[in-house]
Design an enzyme around this catalytic site. Structure first.
Site, short mmCIF file in Angstrom:
data_model
loop_
_atom_site.label_atom_id
_atom_site.label_comp_id
_atom_site.label_asym_id
_atom_site.label_seq_id
_atom_site.Cartn_x
_atom_site.Cartn_y
_atom_site.Cartn_z
N TYR A 1 0.85 -1.19 0.00
CA TYR A 1 0.00 0.00 0.00
C TYR A 1 0.89 1.25 0.00
O TYR A 1 0.60 2.24 -0.66
CB TYR A 1 -0.92 0.00 1.23
N HIS B 1 -5.99 -7.07 -5.94
CA HIS B 1 -5.54 -8.20 -5.12
C HIS B 1 -4.02 -8.31 -5.08
O HIS B 1 -3.48 -9.08 -4.32
CB HIS B 1 -6.14 -9.50 -5.66
#
Length: 157
Positions: free
Chosen positions: A94, A126
Site C-alpha cells: 500500500y 488483489h
DNA sequence: CATCCAGTATATA
DNA sequence: TATATACTGGATG
C-alpha cells in the site's frame, strides 16, 4: 459472467465496463436491467467473460474491455491507474502505491481506494499487500485474494 | 514485543 | 464534527 468459481455480474455504462461483482453465493441466471442490450455492450461483455475466465485460470488476459472508472474521485482514479500497471504475478505494498502517486503518507487512504475499486480482478487490487508481507484486506473476501494470488504464483507471508 | 501516533481520503453517523 | 478504515514508519515502554 459464468466461471467455474461462480457467476460474476458485470455492469456496463456507455463508456465501458463500469463494475464487476463477485458471486454473492452463486446466482445462476443472468439478472440484468430490462430493455435491449446494445450490440456494443454484448461485444464488450464477450471480452469481459474471456478476460475474467483467463485470470481465474491463472492466465493473463489478452484483451480487456474499455473500463469506465469515471465513478471515483480523482484520488481513487489515480490509485486505480497505478494498480493497472502491476504485472501479473507481482505485488506492491500500500505504501509503494502511495509513493507512486506522490503521497508517501497516504498508504492508509490507498487501502480505502482499493476497497472502492469497482472492477476487482481486472483492476488488480488483489496484488496489493501490506508492507510486512501480509495480505491486508479485500472487499470480495480474503479467500478470493488468496485464490487470485495463488493462481498467479504469488507467495505471501 | 506491545502500543501509540501522525498523516491521508472517504464513508458513515 | 467524530470515528473507523484493506497502512506505515517511527517513537516509546
Amino acid at each position: 459472467v459464468p466461471t467455474p468459481q461462480g457467476v460474476f455480474r458485470a455492469t456496463y455504462s456507455a463508456a465501458g465496463l463500469a463494475a464487476l461483482e463477485f458471486p454473492p453465493k452463486g446466482f445462476a441466471a443472468s439478472p440484468r436491467a430490462g430493455g435491449v442490450i446494445p450490440l456494443q455492450v454484448r461485444q464488450w461483455h464477450r471480452i469481459t467473460c474471456a478476460a475474467v475466465t483467463a485470470v481465474l485460470a491463472g492466465r493473463v488476459p489478452t484483451r480487456l474491455p474499455p473500463l469506465d472508472l469515471a465513478g471515483g474521485t480523482a484520488f481513487q482514479q489515480s490509485i486505480w491507474r497505478v494498480l493497472r500497471r502491476i504485472p501479473a504475478g507481482r505485488t506492491r505494498s500500500y505504501g509503494e502505491i502511495a509513493k507512486a502517486i506522490g503521497k508517501p503518507n497516504a498508504s492508509r487512504a490507498v487501502g480505502g481506494a482499493c476497497g472502492a475499486n469497482p472492477i476487482p480482478i481486472l483492476v488488480p487490487c488483489h496484488r496489493v499487500l501490506a508492507a510486512n508481507g501480509k495480505l491486508g484486506g479485500f472487499s470480495g473476501g480474503l479467500d478470493w485474494k488468496r485464490t487470485l494470488l495463488a493462481r498467479e504464483g504469488v507467495r505471501w507471508s
